[in-house]
Write a protein that holds these residues in place. Structure first.
Motif, PDB file in Angstrom:
ATOM      1  N   PRO A  58     -44.567 -29.867  -2.440  1.00 63.08           N
ATOM      2  CA  PRO A  58     -44.664 -29.503  -3.845  1.00 63.08           C
ATOM      3  C   PRO A  58     -45.135 -28.070  -4.054  1.00 63.08           C
ATOM      4  O   PRO A  58     -44.781 -27.446  -5.025  1.00 63.08           O
ATOM      5  N   MET A  64     -42.181 -26.196  -3.985  1.00 59.08           N
ATOM      6  CA  MET A  64     -41.418 -26.543  -5.184  1.00 59.08           C
ATOM      7  C   MET A  64     -41.926 -25.759  -6.387  1.00 59.08           C
ATOM      8  O   MET A  64     -41.162 -25.238  -7.190  1.00 59.08           O
ATOM      9  N   PHE A  65     -43.262 -25.689  -6.529  1.00 57.57           N
ATOM     10  CA  PHE A  65     -43.837 -24.959  -7.648  1.00 57.57           C
ATOM     11  C   PHE A  65     -43.422 -23.492  -7.606  1.00 57.57           C
ATOM     12  O   PHE A  65     -43.042 -22.905  -8.607  1.00 57.57           O
ATOM     13  N   SER A 100     -39.681 -22.993  -8.272  1.00 59.72           N
ATOM     14  CA  SER A 100     -39.258 -23.288  -9.640  1.00 59.72           C
ATOM     15  C   SER A 100     -39.409 -22.089 -10.555  1.00 59.72           C
ATOM     16  O   SER A 100     -38.765 -22.001 -11.586  1.00 59.72           O
ATOM     17  N   SER A 127     -34.766 -31.955  -5.877  1.00 57.89           N
ATOM     18  CA  SER A 127     -35.793 -32.980  -5.897  1.00 57.89           C
ATOM     19  C   SER A 127     -35.243 -34.332  -5.456  1.00 57.89           C
ATOM     20  O   SER A 127     -35.873 -35.054  -4.682  1.00 57.89           O
ATOM     21  N   ASN A 134     -36.365 -36.426  -2.233  1.00 57.40           N
ATOM     22  CA  ASN A 134     -36.839 -37.788  -2.408  1.00 57.40           C
ATOM     23  C   ASN A 134     -36.105 -38.750  -1.476  1.00 57.40           C
ATOM     24  O   ASN A 134     -36.714 -39.615  -0.842  1.00 57.40           O
ATOM     25  N   TYR A 179     -47.533 -32.766   1.873  1.00 56.62           N
ATOM     26  CA  TYR A 179     -47.310 -33.772   0.834  1.00 56.62           C
ATOM     27  C   TYR A 179     -46.982 -35.155   1.390  1.00 56.62           C
ATOM     28  O   TYR A 179     -47.483 -36.157   0.898  1.00 56.62           O
ATOM     29  N   SER A 212     -49.918 -37.588 -11.421  1.00 58.30           N
ATOM     30  CA  SER A 212     -49.098 -37.262 -10.262  1.00 58.30           C
ATOM     31  C   SER A 212     -49.346 -38.271  -9.133  1.00 58.30           C
ATOM     32  O   SER A 212     -49.151 -39.465  -9.310  1.00 58.30           O
ATOM     33  N   ALA A 252     -45.842 -39.062  -9.644  1.00 58.77           N
ATOM     34  CA  ALA A 252     -45.058 -38.251  -8.716  1.00 58.77           C
ATOM     35  C   ALA A 252     -43.771 -38.956  -8.303  1.00 58.77           C
ATOM     36  O   ALA A 252     -43.755 -40.152  -8.028  1.00 58.77           O
ATOM     37  N   ASP A 264     -42.290 -34.232 -16.826  1.00 66.64           N
ATOM     38  CA  ASP A 264     -41.408 -33.478 -15.937  1.00 66.64           C
ATOM     39  C   ASP A 264     -40.429 -34.450 -15.278  1.00 66.64           C
ATOM     40  O   ASP A 264     -40.294 -34.495 -14.054  1.00 66.64           O
ATOM     41  N   LEU A 281     -40.645 -33.067 -10.426  1.00 68.66           N
ATOM     42  CA  LEU A 281     -41.833 -33.550  -9.713  1.00 68.66           C
ATOM     43  C   LEU A 281     -42.262 -34.928 -10.198  1.00 68.66           C
ATOM     44  O   LEU A 281     -42.950 -35.652  -9.485  1.00 68.66           O
ATOM     45  N   HIS A 287     -45.199 -30.382 -15.207  1.00 68.88           N
ATOM     46  CA  HIS A 287     -45.922 -31.482 -14.562  1.00 68.88           C
ATOM     47  C   HIS A 287     -47.334 -31.621 -15.143  1.00 68.88           C
ATOM     48  O   HIS A 287     -47.867 -32.733 -15.243  1.00 68.88           O
TER      49      HIS A 287
END
Length: 388
Positions: A52, A55-56, A59, A72, A76, A177, A213, A243, A270, A274, A304
């Motif tokens: 993440p 990812m942050f 983004s 995402s 996943n 994560y 989350s 999450a 979100d 996320l 998020h």
């Protein structure tokens, strides 16, 4: 060796990253990353899954944000298949001796080991006549370095009728994560032990669990394990943008599920990035609709966090009706008046006898609630903090 289908998904992820350019690497770096993902997947699958944190950062380069949903979803799927293969283990196993509850009053913070939770429940700072709200935050946060915890403590202390407690599990959700995700069940089991002690002093109907989350899944596990130990359900769990990556019902990490409490309310801010998009509770709210970026947000980190910001606004006395949603299938239909049902409050005052998906519009800046009273909130800016 991993199943061939897993390699296919890994290959698709690498292609997706190349196609949309979501990482701000040079072309050479991207090529090397592609090779590392494909070749190294069988050797160290945990490290091939973007975290993440990445990812942050990535983004921020997305103007619209929607392409991130593709990434995402790929992450996943890969994570879920990796976990189901049982090749990943938590790098750090939760140690009950190191986990703490933190009681927050307007002026002080009181820390107690989960093993010594009954000492907190029996302390002079804890009022057994009041209700108890327990918050678990998300990945890479601690109770002493969390905007979420500070904002919630202030809001609930402003009300004055609640013992506000935060869970400090940072040592076990501050790793890669995938390892953090694997620890959520174990952390939930440990919290349930403290809850059993709490119910010897406070009626179970006075307990409310909140999680943001990864914290939402932790609280789901806590409610589930409390039921296993006592045969009783926690009356309410509030999940704030639970999450998405790695958590899928029916797979290795189910996360929060209906039935983990008598009533579960969820705020999705979100969805699809996320946070999980699919309904997760008895009542699911979609402020701003099904898109991953609500008004005022230009990256998924902002989106998020909106869930807990929305909820905290509703805790202040007099502002409980600041977000009103209607049961519907989309925000557009709700705005066009095609969903004639009654409007119900999201957040603190949500009715506990309703079910379904509810949509509502929000503001792009504080106060975020369309029905929020800005003057009232301004008058509460010093409420709930130490006046000494």
């Amino acid at each position: 060796m991993f199943p061939s289908v897993f390699r296919v998904y890994t290959f698709c992820l690498a292609i997706t990253l190349l196609a949309i350019g979501c990482y701000s690497f040079s072309l050479g770096d991207v090529g090397k990353s592609f090779k590392d993902v494909v070749v190294g997947v069988g050797k160290d699958v945990a490290n091939t899954i973007p975290t993440p944190e990445k990812m942050f950062e990535s983004s921020k380069n997305l103007i619209i944000g929607y392409p991130f949903e593709v990434v995402s979803s790929s992450i996943n799927t890969i994570c879920s298949r990796a976990l189901s293969s049982e090749t990943i283990r938590p790098r750090i196993t939760p140690d009950l001796h190191e986990m703490q509850f933190q009681l927050r009053t307007p002026c002080k913070k009181y820390n107690y080991s989960l093993l010594n939770a009954d000492a907190m429940w029996k302390s002079s700072e804890f009022d057994p006549k009041k209700k108890v709200v327990i918050l678990a935050t998300g990945w890479r946060t601690t109770v002493n370095e969390s905007d979420t915890t500070d904002v919630f403590a202030k809001a609930y202390n402003c009300r004055g009728d609640v013992n506000f407690v935060a869970v400090d599990a940072a040592n076990f959700v501050d790793t890669l994560y995938t390892w953090s995700a694997l620890n959520t069940d174990e952390i939930g089991r440990n919290i349930a032990i403290g809850l059993v002690e709490l119910t010897k002093i406070v009626p179970v109907e006075n307990i409310h669990l909140i999680g943001h989350s990864l914290g939402a899944h932790i609280m789901g596990a806590a409610g589930r394990n409390f039921f296993y130990q006592t045969g009783k359900l926690i009356p309410r769990i509030t999940a704030l943008d639970p999450a998405k990556p790695c958590f899928n019902e029916g797979q290795s990490l189910a996360g929060l599920m209906r039935g983990d409490a008598e009533f579960i309310d969820v705020i999705h801010s979100d969805p699809g990035a996320l946070g999980k998009r699919e309904p997760t509770g008895d009542i699911d709210f979609y402020p701003g609709g099904l898109g991953p970026l609500p008004k005022g947000c230009y990256d998924i980190g902002c989106a998020h966090a909106r869930s807990w910001q929305y909820y905290a606004e509703t805790v202040y006395p007099g502002n409980e009706m600041s977000y009103l949603g209607v049961r519907c299938s989309s925000l557009t239909q709700a705005e066009e008046g095609k969903c004639p049902g009654p409007k119900v409050p999201m957040g603190y005052a949500v009715p506990k006898d309703l079910k379904g998906n509810y949509f509502l519009d929000v503001n792009g800046e504080e106060p975020f609630g369309k029905q929020s009273d800005a003057a009232l909130l301004e008058s509460k800016k010093n409420c709930g903090i130490c006046q000494n």
